[in-house]
Structure formats: structure tokens, C-alpha cells
Design an enzyme around this catalytic site. Structure first.
Site, mmCIF file in Angstrom:
data_model
loop_
_atom_site.group_PDB
_atom_site.id
_atom_site.type_symbol
_atom_site.label_atom_id
_atom_site.label_comp_id
_atom_site.label_asym_id
_atom_site.label_seq_id
_atom_site.Cartn_x
_atom_site.Cartn_y
_atom_site.Cartn_z
ATOM 1 N N GLU B 55 0.884 -1.450 -0.106
ATOM 2 C CA GLU B 55 0.085 -0.030 -0.154
ATOM 3 C C GLU B 55 0.886 1.377 -0.014
ATOM 4 O O GLU B 55 0.239 2.165 -0.515
ATOM 5 C CB GLU B 55 -1.031 0.024 1.039
ATOM 6 C CG GLU B 55 -2.308 -1.012 1.031
ATOM 7 C CD GLU B 55 -2.015 -2.297 1.174
ATOM 8 O OE1 GLU B 55 -0.637 -2.646 1.754
ATOM 9 O OE2 GLU B 55 -2.914 -3.392 0.780
ATOM 10 N N HIS B 124 -10.815 -5.288 9.621
ATOM 11 C CA HIS B 124 -11.165 -5.232 8.384
ATOM 12 C C HIS B 124 -12.767 -4.502 8.033
ATOM 13 O O HIS B 124 -13.409 -4.708 7.164
ATOM 14 C CB HIS B 124 -11.487 -6.289 7.661
ATOM 15 C CG HIS B 124 -10.245 -7.060 6.902
ATOM 16 N ND1 HIS B 124 -8.930 -6.900 7.824
ATOM 17 C CD2 HIS B 124 -9.985 -7.521 5.675
ATOM 18 C CE1 HIS B 124 -7.950 -7.498 6.812
ATOM 19 N NE2 HIS B 124 -8.439 -7.788 5.973
HETATM 20 C C1 LIG Z 1 -1.957 -5.022 4.066
HETATM 21 C C2 LIG Z 1 -3.416 -5.763 3.122
HETATM 22 N N1 LIG Z 1 -3.632 -5.417 1.925
HETATM 23 C C3 LIG Z 1 -4.262 -6.035 1.211
HETATM 24 C C4 LIG Z 1 -5.139 -7.043 1.668
HETATM 25 C C5 LIG Z 1 -6.174 -7.942 0.971
HETATM 26 N N2 LIG Z 1 -5.699 -9.277 1.059
HETATM 27 C C6 LIG Z 1 -5.992 -10.255 1.582
HETATM 28 S S1 LIG Z 1 -5.145 -11.804 1.040
HETATM 29 C C7 LIG Z 1 -4.411 -11.084 0.125
HETATM 30 C C8 LIG Z 1 -3.192 -11.947 -0.996
HETATM 31 C C9 LIG Z 1 -2.295 -12.339 -0.146
HETATM 32 O O1 LIG Z 1 -1.271 -13.472 -1.078
HETATM 33 P P1 LIG Z 1 -0.265 -14.217 -0.173
HETATM 34 O O2 LIG Z 1 0.282 -13.522 0.634
HETATM 35 O O3 LIG Z 1 0.233 -14.799 -1.304
HETATM 36 O O4 LIG Z 1 -1.078 -15.439 0.766
HETATM 37 P P2 LIG Z 1 -2.331 -16.328 0.485
HETATM 38 O O5 LIG Z 1 -3.776 -15.824 0.006
HETATM 39 O O6 LIG Z 1 -1.705 -16.626 -1.179
HETATM 40 O O7 LIG Z 1 -2.218 -17.698 1.150
HETATM 41 C C10 LIG Z 1 -4.717 -9.708 -0.148
HETATM 42 C C11 LIG Z 1 -4.140 -8.721 -1.264
HETATM 43 C C12 LIG Z 1 -5.133 -7.235 3.125
HETATM 44 N N3 LIG Z 1 -5.453 -8.238 4.019
HETATM 45 N N4 LIG Z 1 -4.040 -6.909 4.048
#
Ligand SMILES: Cc1ncc(C[n+]2csc(CCOP(=O)(O)OP(=O)(O)O)c2C)c(N)n1
Ligand SMILES: Cc1ncc(C[n+]2csc(CCOP(=O)(O)OP(=O)(O)O)c2C)c(N)n1
Ligand SMILES: [Mg+2]
Ligand SMILES: [Mg+2]
Lengths: 322, 318, 318, 322
Positions: B55, B124
Site C-alpha cells: 500500500e 477489516h
Molecule cells: C495490507 C493488506 N493489503 C491487502 C489485503 C487484502 N488481501 C488479503 S489476502 C491477499 C493476498 C495475499 O496473498 P499471499 O500472501 O500470497 O497469501 P495467500 O492468500 O496466497 O495464502 C490480499 C491482497 C490485506 N488483507 N492486507
């Protein structure tokens, strides 16, 4: 590289040095307020690197910005006036020492939050790429700034998006009082580039000609194939800012580095190789000193901003008070 | 409302080459809330940019692109993640221009969706709009109707000032007339969304909808509430609020966020300061209970302002 | 006041092995504002930890150490850098305990110094205290006297709740009686710092000092102002404010931060809500002009609340 | 490694799988609200790694936490009850799917802000080191999380302070809909460790025995010489969370990975090498299914939190409403 360019670079380094020595005095006299971060000892970095940037290339740095401003072509008098908070300053007296900028010469500041200008650099480079310009953004920052999240997010994004940014770390051995090894997992900042698969190099920042050469190569690399991390080894002879107790280093250490004073090193080189005469260099020094004297006079005689300036330049449209 | 926002973005991108979108999942995915669905295919990867999850560089790069002459629309997947970009928003978007004596402008739009009520848990489900409105240099917009959503977003994108544009996740389904094509609403202008003579309800965003419902209920009981929608939190336009209050002499302020140091406090203070002689009863605030929102549905709902709370508050001021 | 804060830290570290300090330049340098001078030599590098410049891991690691049973005191060199740790402060320090059903506590203290008036420019001169006070789960303390600084910091370190402890850079030189040794002040209790019958001045931190000076001036003119020091912004103790107001029926609220959505708005709204029948005149707010603070000395001072502004405001409410 | 341990691990993986299949159904029925991120396809990671952690070792992860919770020893019924928001849930119904935790078994959650739990892990490890405990903190996170500032600040600090953290990246190829290469400058996450001079390794996450072995080595390395980054290659068979349009990948791709279903791979291995009989494995599956059925029953029959719970567990001292 011709003789005149050598003289110009030498004069510029002396100008920056004298300008900051004058600033230190004005600070003691209470004519400059806030923080004052001197560049003394690091002049070869800004002069060497900016001697090879193109006019369309953007430059941005942190709060230790006087030398870089001057090397970008910001008049010493506009710098001095800003330090004194005058309306004739680069930022109309609103920014001060940490916030010099002059977009006319593509110098985008002067930023006081450690690391926060790295994403700005990525964004400016994105804008140039978006418009298919071949401009490069040169982003200067300190060794201490490489440990903050901004560094990681910005370098990663610049590589993923292939943004034309030359990342320049001025490794002056300390972030305030913290030595590189006490804050960074790796002693060589350039090694951090490997975590991004990014091209990188390390150069002696006390030798302006080596810096210039490294910058030339790095800029070419950026124009050709994307972001590059250049680590420049340097040292600040003064405290982090005015009034630094300097408990974190010995005067011996400082003196050792002062033997490599970038101005002295350059002068010896120019004389030893008979590139420029002592007379010409002395003349350049006098010129620089006159420029500083004139800049101080200009700044002192310039008017304070008018009271209405308080609410000016905040919004383009609409009122200030809600 | 989703379509209204989508339309505004689409039209402005068609109109102005300099406008582009960056954010998490705005491209291939089509936007987590489907706001940018179809944009990636139409405008391409240069103008609809999927970013890493980072972000502070999303907003920071948007700031950089803005001072360099583009008109970025940075999307924060939710406003809860704006805290990770807080420094870029309040120290850079808001201050870059004045700090350098007005040498450049920062025409950036930061879109962020917020709001509670979807059982997403404490981190959230926030509605922290007020803290962004506290910073001079920013403009903060939070529409409550589809038409305003479109008109205000188009205005935000054309504004040379940095605008934080706050959406509410549970408003995307809200229907309403939306003028198509060129339609702009001015930033910094509050609006009377329902007329009434007995009491003034001041609100914005999602709570506008609940306030209108409360007004309908009250109307059955013969009480006619005037509902003033702030639409913009900074600059705050008290004009319509004060005009209404000088007629009704009673007010209830409704917001979804926490009461303490919230939007309602400022609005109440301003009414007392500027219409003191017209006050017939203490102004009431309806807001969220002072707790991090829990996951459990009943608990979460019991913490959020409900239509009945608004109706009750109005009865108290009458 | 510097010594008072220093003393509190020293005593608590001597008292409790679990207390340790982490932050930028707290060790070898001795603290940018010399608050931890001598600590590194006495307590050693394990308990006085110099960190990299990385605010979000400073507060984040403090949160982690706190849930694991230590009692960290994280120092943010200035509150302006708290924006880089915003997510850890408002989403984690404030929410970790309730979000997991109270399985653990988060006994962290986040020290941050703020305030304007030193020509540090827009990003380094802020007094954004109010935005932290908006978040339930946090406690926010901001002392205005050396004694309170000591008593409240010791209480904060012993508290099992997360406490944001806000200092003011231009108060470090302030002198005042400080009980040595065991001396605690309760968090969440406002205090009358000067008695008076004619008007109630509600304030905190640096503005307490200016308010007391204003009260002295007014006293020469025969006006006796009662000065109530909030000391804690969350939880906000309105008791002493209301007691005083019910006697004086007039109030001026003084804060250094921006007026809009500031501390004064909440305090005013609460007075009107809870003492409506005692209000004889509109409550006035004295606060910072709505601008990013400029570097130039005169401009900066013209934006900050001055003693004369307080005196004038009091005259207006009389 | 004895036969019983194989059966236990197999049973655990099946338990997690069935539990989440049941959760998906309850979500469709509207009995589970908010977000639901399934671990299906990644079970070998939590089972393999946590089969070798010591009781004093702390575990922390992101919102995709059901499998890790169970592998830490959190009862399936407490997980299920939390998903249903019941007072008998791990977090008394206040946390939900993304915020499971049970400090009784040293499982510290379940965190919904990407990357934000990495500094928490560093802090917990610091606490253990401060108290001279030999505990290691195991911190799980996704590939997408490695691009955020938190990752950089936390890994750097852990190395500078030599904190006992095992950093575990579950590289399931995507962060929501964004493939690793579209968000990360390097395709191999483990390469990022080089920017911190940190020991690292990469392992196949579909093979529970390889994961277990890699974890054993990594944990020993941490206890001996500080932080370590372990990249585990895996894949999520379901969408990012319920209701993912999955425009970013083809069903072919998903099917290809499903051929390496960690449960299938493990079962074949155990049978081919005659380590466990099919009968024993089937029995384990039945046990797991019964456990899930019991867990669902328990959750459904558990009471909702009382209304007063709203203001409970926020502050230890003092009122909630100011
Ligand atoms: C700081 C932040 N930005 C965006 C989000 C929204 N978000 C939740 S999960 C995710 C993807 C995360 O991907 P990864 O780290 O590869 O974990 P995975 O879901 O694949 O287990 C996003 C963008 C969040 N929860 N927190
Ligand atoms: C985010 C943030 N944290 C802390 C500070 C305070 N601070 C100003 S300069 C500085 C040291 C920076 O060191 P380095 O990056 O090496 O630059 P140098 O001063 O050596 O040129 C610190 C900690 C700041 N301005 N911003
Ligand atoms: Mg440095
Ligand atoms: Mg992933």
C-alpha cells in the site's frame, strides 16, 4: 572530459562546501531555524553523479539536500534564501533546509521522512515511462533508509514494472548515530539489490571522477534495461545535523576520512596530472566564495513571506478553513 | 452504486489519457468489488495496473506520478489498509504542494472502500473517515447515493487537489438514478437529500440510507425530518446544515464510525458555534459503539448504528 | 520535564526486568531528545535497543514482545513517524486482545514526541493526537506537567493495556515539582490545574502551559479562569470538566492541533450533551490554523495558538 | 519415524481437508460469515512443518489459518465453533475464520493484515531470546506478503538481532489473483533472503515428508545460528476465498496441480513402501470424518456469545465507553 568541465566541477564542490560553512554560521546566529543537515564531505557524490545526468532526468533526495540542489543547478542564492525562510527561497520560505526543490531544473526535493521519497521516485519514473520519455529518475537516499519498508516496496516495484530509476545509496556509514552494521543485515548495501535481481555497483564516493564514471555506466544501464542500485561510499565530516553530540564515533575516525576530503583529492589529482593549474583552481575558489557571499547577502536582504502566504498554495481550488 | 463508480472511472479514462488506475487486483481480477471489471481488457495493462501488495508504494507511486503530470487513481482494496499508506496520504498527498511553495500540484485520487457489517472482524470493518478529514491539504469525499458517487468521482479525478474518495462496501448494491455521460457534482458542497421541518438529520455515506429510512418511519408518526448529506468531510460545508437547523432548531448527527472524536463531534460543535441562538434541544449523536468490531453477527450488529437508533435519537431531541 | 520522563523510565526498568526500551537512537546516542541518556551504559544493549529506521517493525516487534510477556517501551523519534507504524498501532496494539477473545494482553507503551513551533516544516511539526484517541482499544496519554509526565508514564508502563504516551518537544525544558520514587498518576483522570470561578479552560499537554499563562493575564483583569487538564484523551474523563462547567457556565477549549475534527470538538459536544442547561454562551475552540505548518518562523507562529488567542477567546465567552 | 506417526500425520491432513470441506458447505448455508480462506491443497505444509516443532516453539500465520491451527493442536471443534461465531470458539466468536488462536498450544493466530504478523513474530522471538529460552517462532506467510514493507523490516531486524525465527513462505503461486512474477522481482522467494545474508532453502510443499525434513533442518539451523527463510512450493486448489471468479488461472492448471494432491501423494507413498496398510489409512480417514462431524455438531449446538461480550476483553482496566 575537457579542462573547463574539471574546473566547473571543482568550483561546484567548493561552492557547496563554502555555502554550507556559511549556513552553519548563520545557524549559530539563529538566522536559520529547524534542522540543518550538512553535506560536507559528500560533495563528490552530487557533483560526480549530476555532472552526467540529462536535463530531462528527474532528481529527488532526502533532507540532506543542499549539495544535490546546487549540483542540479539551483542557484546558491535561492538555497540560502530558503534556509533563511525568505519568500525568494526555492520553496518561498515554506520548506526550509529539508525541503529545497526547483522543478525548473527537475529537482523534486528535499524530503524529510526517511524513505518516503523512494515511492515518489518510482511514480515519477512511471510517469515518464507512461509517456514514452527516455528520462531517468535519479533517487538519492542514505544507508539508514535502506532498512525501511519503503525501500523494499519501491525497489521491488521498480523491477517488476521495469521503471527507469537509478537508485543511489549515499552510504556515509551512519544513520544518525547508528553504524551500518548495527542496523542493516548486510554491510554492503549493494547486496540488497540481489534480493530483487537488480543490477548494482559500489563505488568510492570520495573520488568525484570515479563517481562520475560509475554514474555514467549506471545511467546507461537504466536507459537500456531498467532499474539499477548504485552504492556510493562516502562520509559526513559534520554531525548528523547541528548539535549532534557525536558519541557514536571517534574524532580519529573522522580525521582519517578527512584525509580523503573529496575536494582535496580532486585538487591533488588535477594538479598532479597537470590537468588544471593551481592558479585556475584558486580562481575557481575565489569565484565560489564570492558567489556564497552574494547568496548570503541576497538571502539576508530578501523579504519575509507576507502573512497571507500562510494560506496560499495549499489547495488549487476551494477554501483552506473548512 | 457500483456501476456509477465504474462509469465515472471509465468515462474519465476515455476522456483523459493521463488518467490511469493502480492497485491490488484492479486488473486481471477486475477489482475485488468488481468496480473495474472489463477495464483491463479495454484500457490495457499500462493504464490498469495490478500492483504488489504494498500500500505505501501504491499511494506513493501515485503521488509521484501525480506531481509528474499524470492523474492517477490509486485503489486501496479497503480503507483499513490505508493505515499502511498513512504517511503517504497525510504527509505527502496532503503536504507536497504547500511544502514546496506551490511549485506543482498533486492531482491524485485515492479510492478506498470502508464500512462494517460484513463480519470481517476488527481490522477489516472500520469506518475511520474522520481521521483523514483531520488533515489540511487533503480533500475527503464520501458519497451516499449512486448519482453523487458518479458526479463526485468525476470531479475528484478532474480536481488538481489530492482527494481521498471513500466508498462503502454495503452500498455497492444500492440503486438510484444516475445521469449518464457528463455529470459532475462539486466537491465541498453538502446537500439536502430529504426536506422536513421538524428536525435536521446530518449524515453521509451509508448512514444517509439509514437516515432516509428513519425519516420515512418518523414521517408515519407525523415527524418530518430534513436529511442533510455532507458528501464531503473536508472541506466541510456547513451552509445547508445551518440553514436547515435554523428552521428546525433540533439536530441528530449520524455516522457509522466511533462516536469519540468522530465526525458528529465536529458538526455539533460547529452548529453550536454558528447557530447557538437557534438551539432548542441538545444535539444528539448516533454512532458506532466504542469497540473493535467483533466477527459474531449479532455482536457486530449491536455495535453498529441502526435505523431504530436514529429514530430514538430524533424522538429524544423533539 | 525531560528528567521526569527519564526518571520514570529508569525507575520502572530497575523495578521490572521485563521492561525494556527499543527505538531509533535510544541507546548509543542517548535519545534524540536525551531522554534515555545514560541508559545504554547502565542497562546494556539487551534492554536499551537501538533499532534500524523502521517504525512499523519497532512498534510491531514491541507488540509481539508484549503479547509474549515482556513490557516494551517503544520510542518513536517523533509522532510524525507514527504514521509509518499506524497499522501496528491502530490495528494491532489496539485490537489484538479483543480480536482473540482476551487470550492475552498487550502491555506496550508507545512513546512519541510531537508538537510544532520549531521550524521543522509540515511533516515534522504535527500534533495529531486526536486521531489516535479515535481508536477504541488504545489508551492515549499526553501530560502537561513534569509531575504528571512521571506519574502517568509509570502508570502506563505498569498498565496491561496498550498506551500511546505523547510528549511535547517544547515542554522538555519545563520545570516543576516532581515527587521522586514511587509516584503514579491514574490514566483516564482529568485534573484541575488552576481554580477559578468565571470560565473553564479545557486543555492538555503544551497548551496547558499557555492556558495557565492566559489565566494569569486574565486574573489581572479580574477574570478567574479554571484550567482543567485532560491528561488522557482516551478514555476521556469529562467529570472534572463538567463539574467546573456547571459552576462557570462558560468554556474555552484549547489544543495545539488543527481545529477540524480535533479534541475540542469532542469535548464541546460532550459538554453540550451532558450540561446543556448550564450553557450561558457558545463554547469557543482555540486551535491550530488549518494549514500544513510552514518553515518560516513568523508564518509558523501565526498558525499556532498563542496566549493572546486564549485570552481573546475567554473574553468572547464572558 | 515410526508407523504411528505416519498414521497421525495422514489423519491430520485428512482431518483438515474434511473440516474445510464441511466449512465450505456451512458457508454456502450462510452459517459462516465474512471471509473464508481455505487451505485445501496446502495441508502438507502445516502438517509437515508442525510435526517437528517443539512445544515451546511459537506459531503465527496469516488469515489462511485453519490447517495450521489444527496442526498446532487446536481442537477441530474449537475451530468450527469460531467459524460459526460461537462463544466456544478459539476466540469466543470475536475473531472468526481469519483470527483463530490458542495460546495454550502456542498458536498465536490468525492475522488478517497481510505482512503485519511478521513484526509480531520478530517481537515474540525477541521475548524468548530476552529470557534465554531456546524457543523458535515459526512464522508462516504467503508469497504475496513478501512484497510488503513489513517483510523487509522484519527479516532485516531478525538478522541484525539474530532472532530465533523460522520464516516460512507458503508460495502457492498467487497472491489473490496475482501470479508471483507479476508482483515479485524474483520468482524464487528464497532469493530474497540473500538481500539479508540469511540462510534459506526451497522445498516441494506437496510432499509432506520432504517438508518435514526441510523443516527439521531449518529449525536446527535457527536454534544454532539465527533466522532462516524456508520457501515451500505449494498450491491452493480452491479460490482465494469463497466467491473467487478465478479469472487469473485455468482449470487445466488447477487439475495439473491436483494430480499432486498432498494427501494422495502421501497415501501412495505409504502404500507403495508398505509403511501402512490401506485398511489402517481408511480407518484414519473414518476417524477424521467422525471428528469433523462431531466438530460441526458441537459448533452448531454451542451458544452465541452473550450481548455483554461486546464490551468484554477490550481493556484490562477501565471503562470501554470514554
Ligand atoms: C495490507 C493488506 N493489503 C491487502 C489485503 C487484502 N488481501 C488479503 S489476502 C491477499 C493476498 C495475499 O496473498 P499471499 O500472501 O500470497 O497469501 P495467500 O492468500 O496466497 O495464502 C490480499 C491482497 C490485506 N488483507 N492486507
Ligand atoms: C520515517 C522516519 N524515521 C525517522 C526519522 C528521523 N531521522 C532523520 S534522518 C535519520 C537518519 C537517516 O540516515 P541515512 O538514511 O543514513 O541518511 P544520512 O542522514 O546519513 O544522510 C533519522 C533516523 C525520519 N526523518 N523519518
Ligand atoms: Mg547515512
Ligand atoms: Mg499466495
Amino acid at each position: 572530459m575537457d579542462r573547463d568541465e574539471h574546473v566547473r566541477m571543482y568550483r561546484e564542490m567548493v561552492l557547496v562546501r563554502r555555502m554550507e560553512e556559511a549556513a552553519a554560521v548563520l545557524y549559530q546566529q539563529g538566522k536559520i531555524g529547524g534542522f540543518l543537515h550538512l553535506y560536507i564531505g559528500q560533495e563528490a557524490v552530487s557533483t560526480g553523479i549530476l555532472s552526467v545526468r540529462q536535463p530531462q532526468d528527474r532528481v529527488i533526495t532526502a533532507y540532506r539536500d543542499h549539495g544535490i540542489a546546487v549540483s542540479c543547478g539551483v542557484p546558491a542564492q535561492a538555497v540560502m534564501a530558503e534556509l533563511l525562510g525568505k519568500v525568494t527561497g526555492t520553496s518561498k520560505g515554506k520548506g526550509g533546509s529539508m525541503h529545497l526543490a526547483d522543478v525548473g531544473v527537475n529537482f523534486w526535493g528535499g524530503h524529510a521522512i526517511v524513505g518516503a521519497h523512494l515511492p515518489l521516485a518510482a511514480g515519477m519514473a512511471l510517469a515518464d515511462k507512461y509517456r514514452h520519455s527516455d528520462a531517468v529518475t535519479l533517487c538519492f537516499f542514505g544507508d539508514g533508509a535502506t532498512n525501511i519498508g519503503y525501500f523494499h516496496e519501491s525497489l521491488n516495484l521498480s523491477k517488476v514494472w521495469q521503471l527507469p530509476v537509478l537508485w543511489i545509496c549515499e552510504n556515509n556509514q551512519y544513520g544518525m548515530g547508528t553504524a551500518v552494521d548495527r542496523a542493516s543485515a548486510v554491510s554492503e548495501i549493494r547486496q540488497k539489490a540481489e534480493g530483487y535481481g537488480m543490477a548494482n555497483a559500489r563505488v568510492d564516493g570520495m573520488n568525484v571522477l570515479e563517481v562520475r564514471e560509475a554514474a555514467e555506466k549506471a545511467l546507461a544501464a537504466v536507459r537500456q534495461s531498467g532499474p539499477f542500485l548504485l552504492e556510493v561510499l562516502t562520509y559526513r565530516f559534520r554531525g548528523h545535523s547541528m548539535g549532534d553530540p557525536e558519541r557514536y564515533r571517534t574524532s580519529d575516525e573522522v580525521q582519517r576520512w578527512q584525509q580523503d576530503d573529496p575536494i582535496g583529492v580532486y585538487r591533488r589529482h588535477l594538479l598532479d596530472h597537470k590537468i588544471v593549474t593551481a592558479k585556475a583552481l584558486d580562481a575557481a575558489e575565489v569565484e565560489a566564495e564570492d558567489q556564497v557571499a552574494a547568496a548570503v547577502r541576497f538571502a539576508e536582504e530578501s523579504p519575509e513571506p507576507a502573512p497571507e502566504a500562510l494560506v496560499a498554495d495549499i489547495y488549487v481550488e476551494g477554501p483552506v478553513e473548512p | 452504486m457500483r456501476e456509477a463508480i465504474s462509469q465515472a472511472l471509465w468515462e474519465e479514462m476515455e476522456r483523459d489519457e493521463r488518467v490511469f488506475i493502480l492497485g491490488e487486483e484492479v486488473g486481471v481480477w477486475g477489482g475485488t468489488y468488481a468496480v473495474t471489471k472489463g477495464f483491463y481488457d479495454h484500457f490495457g495493462p499500462e493504464r490498469v495496473r495490478d500492483t504488489p501488495i504494498a500500500e505505501s508504494v501504491i499511494v506513493g507511486a501515485a503521488n509521484g506520478a501525480a506531481i509528474a503530470g499524470l492523474r492517477p487513481v490509486a485503489e486501496l482494496m479497503t480503507i483499513n489498509f490505508a493505515f499502511l499508506a498513512m504517511d503517504q496520504i497525510v504527509n505527502h498527498s496532503a503536504k507536497l504542494r504547500s511544502m514546496f511553495g506551490g511549485q506543482f500540484t498533486v492531482p491524485v485520487v485515492i479510492r478506498a472502500v470502508g464500512g462494517g457489517g460484513r463480519q470481517l472482524g476488527a481490522t477489516h470493518s472500520q469506518t475511520p473517515d474522520v481521521i483523514f478529514a483531520h488533515f489540511p491539504g487533503l480533500k475527503v469525499v464520501a458519497p451516499g447515493t449512486p448519482a453523487d458517487a458518479k458526479g463526485l468521482l468525476k470531479a475528484a479525478i478532474r480536481s488538481d487537489d489530492p482527494v481521498m474518495y471513500i466508498e462503502h462496501a454495503t452500498l455497492y448494491q444500492t440503486r438510484g438514478e444516475v445521469p449518464d455521460g457528463e455529470f459532475l457534482e462539486p466537491i465541498g458542497v453538502s446537500k439536502v437529500q430529504r426536506q422536513g421541518r421538524d428536525v435536521t438529520i446530518v449524515t453521509y455515506s451509508k448512514m444517509l440510507q439509514l437516515s432516509l429510512q428513519a425519516a420515512e418511519q418518523l414521517s408515519k408518526g407525523g415527524v418530518e425530518a430534513e436529511v442533510v448529506d455532507l458528501r464531503t468531510l473536508r472541506p466541510l460545508d456547513m451552509g445547508p446544515v445551518l440553514d436547515s437547523f435554523r428552521r428546525t432548531n433540533r439536530a441528530v448527527i449520524v455516522e457509522e464510525g466511533w462516536r469519540s472524536f468522530g465526525v458528529g463531534a465536529e458538526v455539533a460543535a460547529r452548529i453550536y458555534e454558528e447557530a447557538f441562538d437557534y438551539v432548542d434541544a441538545p444535539i444528539r449523536r448516533v454512532a458506532q459503539k466504542e469497540v473493535p468490531l467483533p466477527y459474531n453477527r449479532q455482536l457486530e450488529q449491536s455495535a453498529l448504528p441502526q435505523v431504530e437508533d436514529i429514530v430514538r435519537a430524533v424522538r429524544e431531541v423533539l
